[in-house]
Design a protein around this motif. Structure first.
Motif, PDB file in Angstrom:
ATOM      1  N   ASP A   1       0.797  -1.223   0.000  1.00  0.00           N
ATOM      2  CA  ASP A   1       0.000   0.000   0.000  1.00  0.00           C
ATOM      3  C   ASP A   1       0.833   1.277   0.000  1.00  0.00           C
ATOM      4  O   ASP A   1       0.276   2.380  -0.067  1.00  0.00           O
ATOM      5  CB  ASP A   1      -0.951   0.015   1.211  1.00  0.00           C
ATOM      6  N   GLY A   2       2.164   1.169   0.093  1.00  0.00           N
ATOM      7  CA  GLY A   2       3.013   2.345   0.103  1.00  0.00           C
ATOM      8  C   GLY A   2       3.107   3.039   1.448  1.00  0.00           C
ATOM      9  O   GLY A   2       3.824   4.028   1.582  1.00  0.00           O
ATOM     10  N   ARG A   3       2.405   2.499   2.436  1.00  0.00           N
ATOM     11  CA  ARG A   3       2.446   3.091   3.782  1.00  0.00           C
ATOM     12  C   ARG A   3       3.127   2.168   4.788  1.00  0.00           C
ATOM     13  O   ARG A   3       3.953   2.606   5.589  1.00  0.00           O
ATOM     14  CB  ARG A   3       1.019   3.410   4.251  1.00  0.00           C
ATOM     15  N   THR A   4       2.778   0.907   4.753  1.00  0.00           N
ATOM     16  CA  THR A   4       3.361  -0.077   5.663  1.00  0.00           C
ATOM     17  C   THR A   4       4.403  -0.897   4.922  1.00  0.00           C
ATOM     18  O   THR A   4       4.111  -1.491   3.884  1.00  0.00           O
ATOM     19  CB  THR A   4       2.264  -1.018   6.219  1.00  0.00           C
ATOM     20  N   TRP A   5       5.612  -0.905   5.462  1.00  0.00           N
ATOM     21  CA  TRP A   5       6.727  -1.590   4.806  1.00  0.00           C
ATOM     22  C   TRP A   5       7.249  -2.699   5.703  1.00  0.00           C
ATOM     23  O   TRP A   5       7.375  -2.521   6.916  1.00  0.00           O
ATOM     24  CB  TRP A   5       7.850  -0.608   4.489  1.00  0.00           C
ATOM     25  N   GLU A   6       7.569  -3.838   5.068  1.00  0.00           N
ATOM     26  CA  GLU A   6       8.117  -4.987   5.779  1.00  0.00           C
ATOM     27  C   GLU A   6       9.449  -5.383   5.172  1.00  0.00           C
ATOM     28  O   GLU A   6       9.650  -5.260   3.953  1.00  0.00           O
ATOM     29  CB  GLU A   6       7.151  -6.182   5.711  1.00  0.00           C
ATOM     30  N   PRO A   7      10.395  -5.859   5.982  1.00  0.00           N
ATOM     31  CA  PRO A   7      11.679  -6.320   5.432  1.00  0.00           C
ATOM     32  C   PRO A   7      11.486  -7.501   4.488  1.00  0.00           C
ATOM     33  O   PRO A   7      10.664  -8.389   4.751  1.00  0.00           O
ATOM     34  CB  PRO A   7      12.474  -6.732   6.673  1.00  0.00           C
ATOM     35  N   ILE A   8      12.231  -7.494   3.415  1.00  0.00           N
ATOM     36  CA  ILE A   8      12.254  -8.654   2.517  1.00  0.00           C
ATOM     37  C   ILE A   8      13.102  -9.725   3.193  1.00  0.00           C
ATOM     38  O   ILE A   8      14.170  -9.435   3.726  1.00  0.00           O
ATOM     39  CB  ILE A   8      12.839  -8.261   1.155  1.00  0.00           C
ATOM     40  N   PRO A   9      12.652 -10.975   3.213  1.00  0.00           N
ATOM     41  CA  PRO A   9      13.420 -12.026   3.891  1.00  0.00           C
ATOM     42  C   PRO A   9      14.873 -12.068   3.419  1.00  0.00           C
ATOM     43  O   PRO A   9      15.176 -11.904   2.243  1.00  0.00           O
ATOM     44  CB  PRO A   9      12.675 -13.303   3.491  1.00  0.00           C
ATOM     45  N   GLU A  10      15.782 -12.252   4.384  1.00  0.00           N
ATOM     46  CA  GLU A  10      17.216 -12.225   4.110  1.00  0.00           C
ATOM     47  C   GLU A  10      17.622 -13.236   3.037  1.00  0.00           C
ATOM     48  O   GLU A  10      18.572 -13.018   2.285  1.00  0.00           O
ATOM     49  CB  GLU A  10      18.007 -12.470   5.377  1.00  0.00           C
ATOM     50  N   GLY A  11      16.920 -14.339   2.960  1.00  0.00           N
ATOM     51  CA  GLY A  11      17.257 -15.352   1.968  1.00  0.00           C
ATOM     52  C   GLY A  11      17.053 -14.898   0.544  1.00  0.00           C
ATOM     53  O   GLY A  11      17.550 -15.551  -0.391  1.00  0.00           O
ATOM     54  N   LEU A  12      16.344 -13.786   0.354  1.00  0.00           N
ATOM     55  CA  LEU A  12      16.094 -13.266  -0.975  1.00  0.00           C
ATOM     56  C   LEU A  12      17.015 -12.101  -1.329  1.00  0.00           C
ATOM     57  O   LEU A  12      16.928 -11.570  -2.436  1.00  0.00           O
ATOM     58  CB  LEU A  12      14.625 -12.811  -1.089  1.00  0.00           C
ATOM     59  N   ILE A  13      17.878 -11.698  -0.396  1.00  0.00           N
ATOM     60  CA  ILE A  13      18.794 -10.577  -0.609  1.00  0.00           C
ATOM     61  C   ILE A  13      20.231 -11.097  -0.561  1.00  0.00           C
ATOM     62  O   ILE A  13      20.590 -11.878   0.313  1.00  0.00           O
ATOM     63  CB  ILE A  13      18.614  -9.486   0.465  1.00  0.00           C
ATOM     64  N   VAL A  14      21.035 -10.661  -1.511  1.00  0.00           N
ATOM     65  CA  VAL A  14      22.454 -11.024  -1.548  1.00  0.00           C
ATOM     66  C   VAL A  14      23.272  -9.747  -1.494  1.00  0.00           C
ATOM     67  O   VAL A  14      23.063  -8.831  -2.306  1.00  0.00           O
ATOM     68  CB  VAL A  14      22.815 -11.817  -2.822  1.00  0.00           C
ATOM     69  N   ARG A  15      24.194  -9.673  -0.526  1.00  0.00           N
ATOM     70  CA  ARG A  15      25.107  -8.530  -0.422  1.00  0.00           C
ATOM     71  C   ARG A  15      26.453  -8.933  -1.017  1.00  0.00           C
ATOM     72  O   ARG A  15      27.073  -9.881  -0.552  1.00  0.00           O
ATOM     73  CB  ARG A  15      25.230  -8.084   1.038  1.00  0.00           C
ATOM     74  N   HIS A  16      26.873  -8.221  -2.014  1.00  0.00           N
ATOM     75  CA  HIS A  16      28.061  -8.620  -2.791  1.00  0.00           C
ATOM     76  C   HIS A  16      29.332  -8.015  -2.196  1.00  0.00           C
ATOM     77  O   HIS A  16      29.286  -7.041  -1.477  1.00  0.00           O
ATOM     78  CB  HIS A  16      27.900  -8.173  -4.235  1.00  0.00           C
TER      79      HIS A  16
END
Length: 241
Positions: free
Chosen positions: A226-241
């Motif tokens: 909705d652009g108002r409430t934000w939740e973290p994307i699960p860490e397993g879906l993010i890669v830090r290079h």
């Protein structure tokens, strides 16, 4: 290979990408063609033309065919391609080679020369006769590349400085941005949608499916419906290079 040549004497726009702005078509010979929104540039047969000016795109190792072309703005060209490197199922090092899908982003620089801004692996395994034709691709000049393919959303956020190459030699497949230390972090989301845009800041991706919109903040790696409430994307879906 000369990167940019003048055959005979003959707008710089903000770099957001939106598929609706592009003119993309496949001609009768199955060649991929596209025209810039201002009508000055045309991509066809692997060549960029503007009147009597001709700009050859980079040569890619094991290139097989172009599968997608789009001018989101008149000074940005996004291309997708399939490679056709030979495949062997067995060997001392396991499988050797397989067809893959890649993305290329070209930009007009201050000298009005096309330069390579991004080169990335987008599909690491093409099935038999599969063409990598993304549903949507967006690029922002600050270094954000995102694409949708068969409902899967991928995005890469680049470090500074960005890539600004004008190579005279072919691009090899290991030359992708991910292997060059250019990516700060990347993410993936499944069953995402089939259309996508990016905002003017290059931070918020909006993708839609069946009329429902979903947002991703690629800096904070958060998501919202909705652009108002934000939740973290699960860490397993993010890669830090």
């Amino acid at each position: 290979m000369k990167w940019f040549s003048r055959i005979r004497a003959s707008d710089r726009a903000h770099g957001i990408a939106a598929a609706a702005q592009a003119s993309v078509e496949r001609d009768e010979c199955c060649e991929i063609t596209a025209k810039s929104p201002d009508g000055r540039w045309e991509f066809a047969d692997g060549v960029l033309r503007s009147g009597t000016l001709r700009a050859a795109v980079p040569e890619v190792d094991w290139f097989e065919r172009w599968t997608y072309a789009m001018f989101p703005t008149s000074d940005i060209l996004i291309l997708a391609l399939n490679t056709g490197q030979p495949y062997e199922r067995s060997g001392p090092e396991g499988s050797v080679g397989n067809p893959q899908g890649f993305l290329i982003v070209l930009e007009l620089d201050d000298r009005r020369h096309w330069v390579l801004a991004a080169f990335e692996l987008a599909l690491d395994w093409c099935k038999h006769n599969e063409e990598f034709v993304p549903d949507a691709v967006v690029w922002h000049r600050r270094g954000v590349l995102a694409w949708l393919y068969k409902g899967e959303l991928n995005w890469h956020v680049r470090r500074q400085p960005q890539r600004r190459d004008a190579p005279d030699e072919p691009i090899y497949l290991l030359d992708i941005d991910s292997n060059q230390g250019l990516i700060a972090h990347s993410g993936v989301m499944y069953q995402s949608g089939d259309t996508m845009t990016i905002d003017d800041t290059g931070r918020i991706l909006t993708f839609c499916h069946a009329g429902d919109a979903h947002l991703v903040d690629v800096d904070l790696n958060t998501e919202s419906s909705d652009g108002r409430t934000w939740e973290p994307i699960p860490e397993g879906l993010i890669v830090r290079h």
